[in-house]
Design an enzyme around this catalytic site. Structure first.
Site, PDB file in Angstrom:
ATOM      1  N   THR A  48       0.849  -1.189   0.000  1.00  0.00           N
ATOM      2  CA  THR A  48       0.000   0.000   0.000  1.00  0.00           C
ATOM      3  C   THR A  48       0.883   1.237   0.000  1.00  0.00           C
ATOM      4  O   THR A  48       1.694   1.405   0.902  1.00  0.00           O
ATOM      5  CB  THR A  48      -0.882  -0.004   1.262  1.00  0.00           C
ATOM      6  OG1 THR A  48      -1.559  -1.256   1.316  1.00  0.00           O
ATOM      7  CG2 THR A  48      -1.888   1.115   1.239  1.00  0.00           C
ATOM      8  N   GLU A  67      -3.065  -4.844  -3.050  1.00  0.00           N
ATOM      9  CA  GLU A  67      -3.638  -6.092  -2.523  1.00  0.00           C
ATOM     10  C   GLU A  67      -4.810  -5.727  -1.605  1.00  0.00           C
ATOM     11  O   GLU A  67      -4.839  -4.663  -1.022  1.00  0.00           O
ATOM     12  CB  GLU A  67      -2.586  -6.894  -1.757  1.00  0.00           C
ATOM     13  CG  GLU A  67      -1.779  -6.116  -0.751  1.00  0.00           C
ATOM     14  CD  GLU A  67      -2.458  -5.925   0.597  1.00  0.00           C
ATOM     15  OE1 GLU A  67      -2.054  -5.028   1.323  1.00  0.00           O
ATOM     16  OE2 GLU A  67      -3.426  -6.677   0.924  1.00  0.00           O
ATOM     17  N   PHE A  68      -5.781  -6.659  -1.515  1.00  0.00           N
ATOM     18  CA  PHE A  68      -6.916  -6.465  -0.611  1.00  0.00           C
ATOM     19  C   PHE A  68      -7.025  -7.689   0.294  1.00  0.00           C
ATOM     20  O   PHE A  68      -8.092  -8.252   0.492  1.00  0.00           O
ATOM     21  CB  PHE A  68      -8.212  -6.258  -1.419  1.00  0.00           C
ATOM     22  CG  PHE A  68      -8.155  -5.031  -2.288  1.00  0.00           C
ATOM     23  CD1 PHE A  68      -7.742  -5.115  -3.609  1.00  0.00           C
ATOM     24  CD2 PHE A  68      -8.458  -3.778  -1.773  1.00  0.00           C
ATOM     25  CE1 PHE A  68      -7.660  -3.990  -4.415  1.00  0.00           C
ATOM     26  CE2 PHE A  68      -8.382  -2.638  -2.566  1.00  0.00           C
ATOM     27  CZ  PHE A  68      -7.977  -2.743  -3.897  1.00  0.00           C
ATOM     28  N   LYS A 108      -7.055   1.743  -3.139  1.00  0.00           N
ATOM     29  CA  LYS A 108      -6.677   0.927  -1.971  1.00  0.00           C
ATOM     30  C   LYS A 108      -6.931   1.699  -0.681  1.00  0.00           C
ATOM     31  O   LYS A 108      -7.576   1.213   0.250  1.00  0.00           O
ATOM     32  CB  LYS A 108      -5.200   0.535  -2.082  1.00  0.00           C
ATOM     33  CG  LYS A 108      -4.605  -0.042  -0.828  1.00  0.00           C
ATOM     34  CD  LYS A 108      -5.162  -1.421  -0.507  1.00  0.00           C
ATOM     35  CE  LYS A 108      -4.673  -1.814   0.862  1.00  0.00           C
ATOM     36  NZ  LYS A 108      -4.663  -3.181   1.176  1.00  0.00           N
ATOM     37  N   PHE A 159     -18.387  -6.346   7.855  1.00  0.00           N
ATOM     38  CA  PHE A 159     -17.716  -5.218   8.536  1.00  0.00           C
ATOM     39  C   PHE A 159     -18.720  -4.336   9.245  1.00  0.00           C
ATOM     40  O   PHE A 159     -18.563  -3.122   9.316  1.00  0.00           O
ATOM     41  CB  PHE A 159     -16.860  -4.428   7.516  1.00  0.00           C
ATOM     42  CG  PHE A 159     -15.572  -5.152   7.230  1.00  0.00           C
ATOM     43  CD1 PHE A 159     -15.617  -6.374   6.602  1.00  0.00           C
ATOM     44  CD2 PHE A 159     -14.346  -4.678   7.649  1.00  0.00           C
ATOM     45  CE1 PHE A 159     -14.461  -7.102   6.373  1.00  0.00           C
ATOM     46  CE2 PHE A 159     -13.185  -5.389   7.415  1.00  0.00           C
ATOM     47  CZ  PHE A 159     -13.240  -6.612   6.773  1.00  0.00           C
ATOM     48  N   LEU A 160     -19.731  -4.997   9.790  1.00  0.00           N
ATOM     49  CA  LEU A 160     -20.753  -4.288  10.568  1.00  0.00           C
ATOM     50  C   LEU A 160     -20.885  -4.946  11.938  1.00  0.00           C
ATOM     51  O   LEU A 160     -21.937  -4.918  12.553  1.00  0.00           O
ATOM     52  CB  LEU A 160     -22.085  -4.363   9.799  1.00  0.00           C
ATOM     53  CG  LEU A 160     -23.071  -3.213   9.936  1.00  0.00           C
ATOM     54  CD1 LEU A 160     -22.402  -1.869   9.661  1.00  0.00           C
ATOM     55  CD2 LEU A 160     -24.251  -3.382   8.985  1.00  0.00           C
ATOM     56  N   CYS A 206      -3.086  -2.559   8.935  1.00  0.00           N
ATOM     57  CA  CYS A 206      -3.525  -1.782   7.760  1.00  0.00           C
ATOM     58  C   CYS A 206      -4.440  -0.615   8.081  1.00  0.00           C
ATOM     59  O   CYS A 206      -4.122   0.521   7.752  1.00  0.00           O
ATOM     60  CB  CYS A 206      -4.201  -2.726   6.766  1.00  0.00           C
ATOM     61  SG  CYS A 206      -3.073  -3.936   6.134  1.00  0.00           S
TER      62      CYS A 206
HETATM   63  C1  UDX Z   1      -7.638  -5.149   6.149  1.00  0.00           C
HETATM   64  C2  UDX Z   1      -8.532  -5.068   4.919  1.00  0.00           C
HETATM   65  O1  UDX Z   1      -9.746  -5.780   5.171  1.00  0.00           O
HETATM   66  C3  UDX Z   1      -7.815  -5.689   3.717  1.00  0.00           C
HETATM   67  O2  UDX Z   1      -8.618  -5.531   2.561  1.00  0.00           O
HETATM   68  C4  UDX Z   1      -6.482  -4.960   3.517  1.00  0.00           C
HETATM   69  O3  UDX Z   1      -5.773  -5.504   2.415  1.00  0.00           O
HETATM   70  C5  UDX Z   1      -5.639  -5.094   4.776  1.00  0.00           C
HETATM   71  O4  UDX Z   1      -6.359  -4.536   5.891  1.00  0.00           O
HETATM   72  P1  UDX Z   1      -6.941  -6.880   7.995  1.00  0.00           P
HETATM   73  O5  UDX Z   1      -6.425  -5.655   8.681  1.00  0.00           O
HETATM   74  O6  UDX Z   1      -6.061  -8.049   7.839  1.00  0.00           O
HETATM   75  O7  UDX Z   1      -7.448  -6.495   6.471  1.00  0.00           O
HETATM   76  O8  UDX Z   1      -8.198  -7.393   8.820  1.00  0.00           O
HETATM   77  P2  UDX Z   1      -9.747  -7.087   8.788  1.00  0.00           P
HETATM   78  O9  UDX Z   1     -10.453  -8.361   8.759  1.00  0.00           O
HETATM   79  O10 UDX Z   1     -10.077  -6.053   7.769  1.00  0.00           O
HETATM   80  O11 UDX Z   1     -10.016  -6.448  10.260  1.00  0.00           O
HETATM   81  C6  UDX Z   1      -9.408  -5.217  10.588  1.00  0.00           C
HETATM   82  C7  UDX Z   1      -9.893  -4.828  11.987  1.00  0.00           C
HETATM   83  O12 UDX Z   1     -11.288  -4.523  11.965  1.00  0.00           O
HETATM   84  C8  UDX Z   1      -9.713  -5.932  13.036  1.00  0.00           C
HETATM   85  O13 UDX Z   1      -9.280  -5.349  14.255  1.00  0.00           O
HETATM   86  C9  UDX Z   1     -11.117  -6.500  13.217  1.00  0.00           C
HETATM   87  O14 UDX Z   1     -11.337  -7.004  14.533  1.00  0.00           O
HETATM   88  C10 UDX Z   1     -11.960  -5.251  12.998  1.00  0.00           C
HETATM   89  N1  UDX Z   1     -13.307  -5.556  12.535  1.00  0.00           N
HETATM   90  C11 UDX Z   1     -13.478  -6.141  11.316  1.00  0.00           C
HETATM   91  C12 UDX Z   1     -14.388  -5.204  13.340  1.00  0.00           C
HETATM   92  O15 UDX Z   1     -14.232  -4.689  14.445  1.00  0.00           O
HETATM   93  N2  UDX Z   1     -15.649  -5.448  12.891  1.00  0.00           N
HETATM   94  C13 UDX Z   1     -15.871  -6.032  11.668  1.00  0.00           C
HETATM   95  O16 UDX Z   1     -17.030  -6.222  11.320  1.00  0.00           O
HETATM   96  C14 UDX Z   1     -14.758  -6.390  10.866  1.00  0.00           C
END
Ligand code: UDX
Length: 436
Positions: free
Chosen positions: A122, A151-152, A207, A252-253, A263
């Site tokens: 990123t 990347e995602f 991104k 993500f809710l 990230c």
């Molecule tokens: C994230 C992005 O999703 C990904 O696309 C990018 O490439 C890298 O960053 P990551 O950080 O690995 O991925 O984890 P992710 O599953 O996105 O969770 C990030 C944070 O959000 C975590 O602390 C998780 O606990 C929190 N989260 C996620 C919530 O609190 N609620 C949710 O509904 C989802």
């Protein structure tokens, strides 16, 4: 097609393994001798489900290899991916690109054939342009074209996210780079994965915008969750009903103790900075950053109050990683809360269990006790805090737990047991992020 990947962190390793799974010849290089020595033996330095097998399989079929020296492979490669770290520069939040530019200089000094240089890490909007300027300085712009392919990948589901992405984003300002990168993702055509072809700056922005939006979505529901706790309204029903609206979506809710990871915290800060560089304030993202920090702080204050009110001396944290299925503790809410409690309550004895993140947690030199045996960890505890929603914590035998603990307070930061009526009947004092 021969691919060279510079950097074997979460992104470089997963990308290298998956590109080799597509059938391309991939070499991953890193300057960390120990890491490369282990990778050659198929020993993976990170916990990522499925990565072990994928790396071993592709080492065996000779599609994937690891080395220290990029130069040996540079002039046999068709494209070079930069997957080096771009950490937040301490203090001002800008992404630190020193590793990116160092790799670019090294490539410019040694390349003697046409290659496409691709940023996978990123990077701030405009990085591809800065890389092009370096290439021009070395008079290699005839040989090297620059592209962006963000990347995602989510830690814990990175292989799936690479092999079954919602979309692939390709940023290229020339036809050669665009065609070459599109050909790399041809194996995804069978799944009709959409490819968004755009220019490099737009690709870099996509991104940051995606991650910042996801961080905002989580922070939005975390604030609604705080309101629900105060008013006794039902956060589960709110998220369910909101998520059924296809324009919102249920992912993500899920309310939690604030987002963490390597990230979201880094990318939201960098997003705010690149706006500031254009003399624009990104009000929403600035508020997301502040609110997320406040959510972690307020939960820490509330937990300390509960500890004092219940005269607790022994607390057990279940889960140290920032999310399940990873050993990564960066910006983890559990670690944040532990640090807060250690600072504010000197006499408190804190223990912790985590299925995989204990080795990384130990590097933080926290004055806490670690348990690898979950059952043993419960003995004589007075309070349990569920910090990460690992599956292993979803089937606690509360009857047995009640006998093991010397007093019975539970703080469930992930609302796992929010509908479990038995817990209170057994005499536990149960707290969670919201009341229903
Ligand atoms: C994230 C992005 O999703 C990904 O696309 C990018 O490439 C890298 O960053 P990551 O950080 O690995 O991925 O984890 P992710 O599953 O996105 O969770 C990030 C944070 O959000 C975590 O602390 C998780 O606990 C929190 N989260 C996620 C919530 O609190 N609620 C949710 O509904 C989802």
């Amino acid at each position: 097609m021969n691919i060279l990947i510079i950097g074997t962190g979460y992104v470089g390793l997963v990308s290298g393994a998956c590109f080799s799974e597509f059938g391309f010849k991939v070499t991953c290089v890193d300057h960390d001798k120990n890491k490369i020595k282990n990778l050659k033996k198929g020993i993976i330095p990170i916990y990522e489900p499925g990565l072990n097998d994928l790396v071993k399989k592709n080492i065996n079929n000779r599609n994937l290899n690891f080395d220290l020296n990029a130069n040996k492979y540079l002039n046999k490669s068709d494209c070079v991916f930069l997957a080096v770290g771009t950490p937040s520069r301490r203090g001002d939040g800008h992404a630190d690109l020193k590793f990116v530019f160092k790799a670019v200089e090294q490539i410019c000094s040694n390349v003697n054939k046409k290659i496409v240089l691709v940023t996978k890490s990123t990077v701030p909007v405009g990085t591809a342009k800065n890389i092009k300027n370096i290439i021009k300085k070395y008079k290699k712009d005839e040989l090297i074209t620059v592209a962006s392919n963000p990347e995602f990948l989510r830690e814990g589901s990175a292989i799936n996210d690479f092999l079954r992405p919602d979309r692939v984003v390709i940023g290229a300002n020339d036809e050669y780079s665009r065609l070459l990168l599109n050909s790399l993702y041809k194996p995804l055509n069978i799944r009709q994965v959409p490819i968004v072809n755009t220019d490099t700056e737009t690709s870099e922005l996509i991104k940051y915008a995606s991650n910042s939006f996801l961080a905002a979505k989580i922070t939005f529901i975390n604030e609604i969750s705080v309101f629900c706790k105060k008013t006794g309204t039902n956060i589960g029903d709110v998220t369910r009903a909101m998520g059924l609206d296809k324009r919102i979506g249920s992912k993500f809710l899920h309310p939690g103790p604030g987002y963490g990871g390597s990230c979201f915290p880094k990318d939201t800060l960098a997003m705010s900075k690149i706006f500031k560089d254009q003399r624009i304030k990104f009000n929403i993202v600035d508020s997301v950053i502040k609110t997320n920090d406040k959510i972690k702080k307020n939960i820490s204050i509330e937990i300390l109050k509960i500890i004092k009110a219940n005269k607790i001396n022994k607390v057990l944290f279940l889960g140290l990683s920032f999310k399940p299925e990873t050993d990564d503790i960066r910006e983890s809410s559990s670690i944040f809360i532990i640090n807060y409690l250690l600072k504010k309550h000197k006499k408190l004895s804190i223990s912790a269990h985590d299925p995989v993140a204990i080795p990384n947690a130990k590097k933080e030199k926290l004055n806490i006790k670690y348990y690898s045996d979950l059952n043993k960890s419960f003995d004589n505890q007075q309070m349990i805090i569920i910090g990460t929603e690992w599956n292993i914590y979803r089937s606690i035998n509360f009857k047995k737990l009640h006998l093991q603990m010397s007093s019975h307070v539970i703080y469930d930061l992930r609302n796992i047991y929010i509908h479990d009526k038995e817990i209170v009947k057994l005499g536990f004092r149960y707290y969670s992020l919201s009341s229903k």
